[in-house]
Scaffold this motif. Structure first.
Motif, short mmCIF file in Angstrom:
data_model
loop_
_atom_site.label_atom_id
_atom_site.label_comp_id
_atom_site.label_asym_id
_atom_site.label_seq_id
_atom_site.Cartn_x
_atom_site.Cartn_y
_atom_site.Cartn_z
N LEU A 118 0.85 -1.19 0.00
CA LEU A 118 0.00 0.00 0.00
C LEU A 118 0.88 1.24 0.00
CD1 LEU A 118 -2.25 -2.04 0.64
CD2 LEU A 118 -3.26 -0.28 2.10
N VAL A 160 -9.26 0.41 -0.08
CA VAL A 160 -8.65 0.19 -1.39
C VAL A 160 -9.61 -0.62 -2.24
CG1 VAL A 160 -6.29 0.30 -0.52
CG2 VAL A 160 -7.44 -1.91 -0.66
N LEU A 162 -0.77 -0.69 -4.41
CA LEU A 162 -2.12 -0.16 -4.40
C LEU A 162 -2.13 1.20 -3.72
CD1 LEU A 162 -4.06 -3.35 -3.20
CD2 LEU A 162 -3.73 -2.59 -5.56
N LYS A 163 -3.09 2.04 -4.12
CA LYS A 163 -3.30 3.33 -3.46
C LYS A 163 -4.70 3.35 -2.86
CE LYS A 163 -0.24 6.10 -6.41
NZ LYS A 163 -0.16 7.27 -7.32
N PRO A 164 -4.84 3.93 -1.68
CA PRO A 164 -6.18 4.01 -1.09
C PRO A 164 -7.13 4.82 -1.96
CG PRO A 164 -4.49 4.49 0.55
CD PRO A 164 -3.80 4.48 -0.79
#
Length: 308
Positions: free
Chosen positions: A91, A133, A144-146
């Motif tokens: 993340l 996410v 991944l990005k929130p």
């Protein structure tokens, strides 16, 4: 529960291996105290040590999302229902103080995961974070990005929390306190109308959590005290049953139509003992809502499928 990383104690490891051996030998498919508990697989990958959160994917069949405890990198694991790690996701831009639970949900036609950075063993944190996410379409190592994050505080001072669930239909994140007796149920907005610090709202207190008897307290005062502490929670896909895990029990709270969660948890839960687990910390409903998956914090660890 945040702690320094350490190998599984030998007696615990031997107990896990014995449990797995009995199940693989075909001992009627049952491996615990509860007749509805069946071994789905095992976590043996060293990367999957200290697991503290579990959620069944709403996008990928027979896939579970797991994460580990504080003190480890900011990552999610995609794991088969047999326990094999299929991909690891980092993340980006998200600190990790003490991740303690994860929930899968659908909203506006999209499938999401909510990660709860809510652990607070020392009762020192003034603010806590929830990160959402979108479930990745492909199970391949990636970052991944929130989609969004929620910062919140408790209304009346710090408390430890290792259990969250998402009621997307009601727009709520449900949070259950760990150490207070009876456990408390709070809520924060799933999609706050502002980006400022939210204050959790107390909805009620959980009824029917088993308390140890005098004999159990005499045998093991510390163990008896831990039995009723809440370590995980999840909401069934139909939004009607809140499952709550303690170190020893599974509690099921059924919500009647038009009933709010405060009133639902004020009624005694249906209680069943958990199958044997090395520190029960992770629980999630299967995507079909017919059973729950559960596992523990140490590796190796059994991965159970429990029929409620």
């Amino acid at each position: 529960m945040t702690r320094a990383s350490r190998p599984t104690p030998l007696p615990t490891a031997l107990a896990v291996l014995a449990t797995l051996a009995l199940a693989l030998a075909g001992c009627s498919g049952s491996t615990g105290d509860e007749p509805g508990s069946r071994l789905s697989g095992a976590l043996v990958d060293p990367q999957l040590s200290e697991i503290s959160g579990l959620a069944a994917s709403r996008r990928h069949r027979d896939v579970l999302w797991l994460h580990d405890d504080g003190g480890n990198p900011e990552r999610l694991f995609a794991v088969s229902t047999g326990g094999a790690r299929r991909a690891t996701f980092r993340l980006a831009g998200v600190p990790k103080t003490d991740w303690e639970d994860i929930a899968a949900f659908e909203l506006d036609g999209r499938r999401y995961l909510l990660i709860a950075d809510t652990g607070d063993n020392g009762g020192l944190r003034r603010t806590l974070q929830l990160h959402v996410v979108e479930e990745p379409a492909t199970l391949k190592n990636a970052r991944l990005k929130p989609a969004w994050s929620i910062a919140f505080r408790w209304p009346d001072g710090a408390r430890d929390c290792e259990a969250v669930a998402v009621d997307a239909a009601r727009g709520q994140v449900l949070l259950v306190s760990k150490k207070r007796q009876p456990p408390e149920l709070f809520a924060v907005p799933l999609r706050p109308t502002d980006t400022g610090l939210q204050t959790a709202t107390l909805l009620g207190r959980l009824a029917g959590v088993p308390r140890p008897d005098a004999a159990a307290v005499q045998r093991s005062p510390r163990g008896a005290r831990l039995e009723g502490q809440v370590t995980a929670a999840d909401l069934s896909p139909d939004g009607r049953t809140l499952a709550v895990m303690t170190y020893r029990y599974l509690l099921l709270y059924r919500r009647a139509p038009r009933q709010d969660w405060g009133r639902a948890v004020a009624q005694p839960a249906r209680v069943q003992p958990l199958p044997w687990l090395p520190q029960a910390e992770a629980l999630g409903w299967a995507a079909d809502g017919r059973s729950l998956y559960a596992t523990g914090e140490f590796v190796p660890a059994p991965l159970y499928r429990i029929a409620p």
